[in-house]
Write an enzyme that holds these catalytic residues in place. Structure first.
Site, PDB file in Angstrom:
ATOM      1  N   ILE A 307       0.847  -1.198   0.000  1.00 14.85           N
ATOM      2  CA  ILE A 307       0.000   0.000   0.000  1.00 14.85           C
ATOM      3  C   ILE A 307       0.881   1.246   0.000  1.00 14.85           C
ATOM      4  CG2 ILE A 307      -1.770   1.276   1.264  1.00 14.85           C
ATOM      5  CD1 ILE A 307      -2.729  -1.358   2.422  1.00 14.85           C
ATOM      6  N   GLU A 349       1.860  -3.831   5.614  1.00 18.79           N
ATOM      7  CA  GLU A 349       0.927  -3.435   4.554  1.00 18.79           C
ATOM      8  C   GLU A 349       1.204  -4.156   3.246  1.00 18.79           C
ATOM      9  OE1 GLU A 349       4.161  -0.173   4.690  1.00 18.79           O
ATOM     10  OE2 GLU A 349       3.181  -1.593   6.043  1.00 18.79           O
TER      11      GLU A 349
END
Length: 571
Positions: A307, A349
């Site tokens: 991300i 992430e």
């Protein structure tokens, strides 16, 4: 007046439905009694034969033969008909009656009647629950029933389906192996004594394949000896059930075993925040996938995605919002991936996607589709505020001369290059940025165009969705005329064609394509799908110009492979 007639007709319909429902319940009660009586008659004829007993047995069977179909129970009527035919000689009361042979022949059919009664009882229970708005499903899972006894196998499949399971069947070790190559199962039910290969021969097959050896296995066998039980449990069976068995007991064993396995999987292999698989599962499963590819060669790719600016989200909005974003992106990915793919949270992430039967370009296209969705919709919402993210992704296709570590490193390195080039893009290992960051593609390199022509709307939708995820341009047609019209107006690389459709059948459409002037359809490949399995139907389709022929029902995995091959040949 018309409204009154409609109300009267609806009231009459409801009344008839209620009468039929009550009739079915009453019939089931009588069926249980009649089966019990017929069972006693067989026992009495074995113990102390009397000439009047065969005629009594015949009358019970003959009555069921006529009454069962009235209430919609055709299977009961068919089995009762076999029993009635077996004992019809009793009406003639002739000497030299074949009672002993009829007794032997009738035991299996009476057992089948008992099974049919159990199916009916469960169906009525489920219908009543549905009418009351109650839940009718419990624990779900995909099961494989392997047994060469057609009657018992059919009973188990139908009964387990009524309990909410997805159930496939195989009548031999060979067909079971084929099923296991094509599908992933949560549990296997295996008959021990089969012909020509015994169930024992499947143990080695399961044990030698790392992708199969952990599937829970319940052995069903008429052998009650300790030696067979010990041998099966030692070879890897999780349970051993002796025939004849009580279905409710078997169902409880299946439920208990699946519950334990799913609970273990949830604890050991699932990320508690997002619910997707974790790093431990990825490390184990990736090796198993590569072993499968070494046995059954096919492309496989992985994608690493991270991300973009996730730390800024946590610092600005707090870790609670960061958690919602992780959950939202994981959900978006799961919605877009195919059933054959699996998604794992690699850490923080970072997520990793494993895509079997997928080349690098196809994998990149699939991830680009997901990335474009993040541009159009938020991945999380909280107290009226929406949160959108993008990600950077690296894709790598596996090659036989690459180790697992090198393969993973290739995807990871491509992901970091995507970060360095500005984020919000997908890079193929050894390739350049995603389509959104590249010049417009050459029209000559357009996506392959596929036409799915089938009047079965559900099947057509499944095929179209599956092919779109493989980055093909897909159009649907619900009948032959609609399909032919589209073919005449567009360049189509592949037509997936149902043999039987309204307005114009697939066979008639092939004839029109073959007779078209100037060979206008010579570049269009045709994959015929049909419920017709006769050799002459297959030969006719191929003679009319079909390139491939698959009989329904078919394996979606095999369909993917044939579509890929046909489109590769078309380049």
């Amino acid at each position: 007046m018309t409204d009154r007639k409609q109300r009267d007709a609806m009231e009459k319909h409801r009344s008839n439905e209620q009468l039929m429902k009550e009739g079915k319940k009453r019939f089931l009660e009588e069926l249980h009694k009649q089966i019990h009586t017929m069972e006693q008659l067989l026992h009495r004829m074995e113990e102390d034969y009397e000439e009047r007993l065969p005629a009594h047995f015949y009358r019970y069977a003959h009555t069921l033969k006529g009454s069962a179909p009235i209430f919609g129970f055709a299977r009961v009527g068919a089995v009762a008909g076999v029993l009635a035919d077996e004992w019809e000689w009793a009406l003639e009361n002739t000497a030299g009656c074949p009672a002993r042979q009829s007794l032997q022949n009738s035991k299996a059919n009476l057992q089948q009647l008992m099974m049919e009664a159990a199916i009916i009882e469960r169906e009525l229970q489920l219908n009543e629950k549905r009418e009351q708005g109650g839940r009718t499903t419990g624990l779900t899972g995909k099961l494989l029933v392997i047994d060469d006894d057609d009657v018992l196998r059919s009973f188990l499949v139908r009964r387990l389906e009524l309990d909410g399971y997805i159930v496939h069947e195989a009548a031999s070790v060979e067909s079971a192996q084929q099923r296991l190559r094509e599908e992933l199962y949560d549990l296997i039910l295996l008959d021990l004594m089969m012909h020509p290969q015994s169930g024992y021969e499947l143990f080695d097959y399961l044990r030698e394949d790392p992708t199969l050896k952990w599937i829970p296995l319940i052995v069903l066998s008429a052998r009650s000896g300790v030696q067979d039980k010990v041998r099966c449990l030692t070879l890897g069976a999780n349970d051993y059930v002796v025939k004849p068995f009580d279905y409710e007991e078997l169902a409880a064993r299946i439920f208990s075993l699946l519950s334990r396995v799913k609970n273990f999987e949830q604890l050991a292999f699932r990320d508690p925040l997002t619910g997707v698989f974790n790093r431990r599962y990825f490390d184990q499963q990736i090796e198993q996938e590569l072993l499968r590819v070494s046995r059954y060669p096919a492309p496989i790719s992985i994608a690493f995605l991270d991300i973009d600016r996730f730390k800024l989200i946590n610092d600005t909005y707090g870790h609670a919002i960061g958690d919602l974003v992780l959950q939202g992106l994981a959900y978006l990915l799961q919605q877009q991936l195919r059933t054959s793919d699996f998604l794992a949270r690699f850490g923080g992430e970072e997520f990793v996607v494993v895509m079997p039967n997928t080349a690098g370009d196809q994998a990149r296209s699939l991830m680009e589709t997901v990335l474009q969705l993040t541009h159009r919709q938020p991945v999380a919402q909280y107290e009226g505020q929406s949160y959108s993210v993008t990600f950077s992704c690296g894709v790598a296709e596996w090659s036989p001369d690459t180790t697992t570590e090198e393969w993973v490193a290739l995807a990871d390195e491509a992901m970091y290059r995507a970060k360095q080039q500005g984020r919000d893009r997908v890079l193929l290992a050894g390739g350049s940025a995603n389509a959104a960051m590249r010049p417009a593609p050459d029209p000559s390199l357009r996506r392959k165009r596929v036409l799915v022509a089938d009047d079965d709307g559900i099947l057509r939708s499944i095929l179209a969705s599956r092919l779109k995820k493989l980055a093909y341009e897909v159009t649907e047609a619900g009948n032959g005329e609609e399909a032919y019209q589209y073919l005449t107006e567009n360049d189509v690389d592949l037509c997936i064609l149902d043999g039987v459709m309204p307005k114009m059948s697939g066979f008639d459409l092939l004839k029109k394509m073959k007779s078209a002037p100037d060979g206008r359809f010579r570049h269009t490949r045709v994959l015929m799908l049909s419920g017709k399995k006769r050799d002459e139907d297959i030969a006719a389709a191929l003679q009319l110009g079909a390139d491939e022929y698959m009989s329904k029902p078919f394996s979606l995995v095999e369909l993917d492979m044939r579509v890929s091959q046909l489109l590769e040949d078309a380049t």
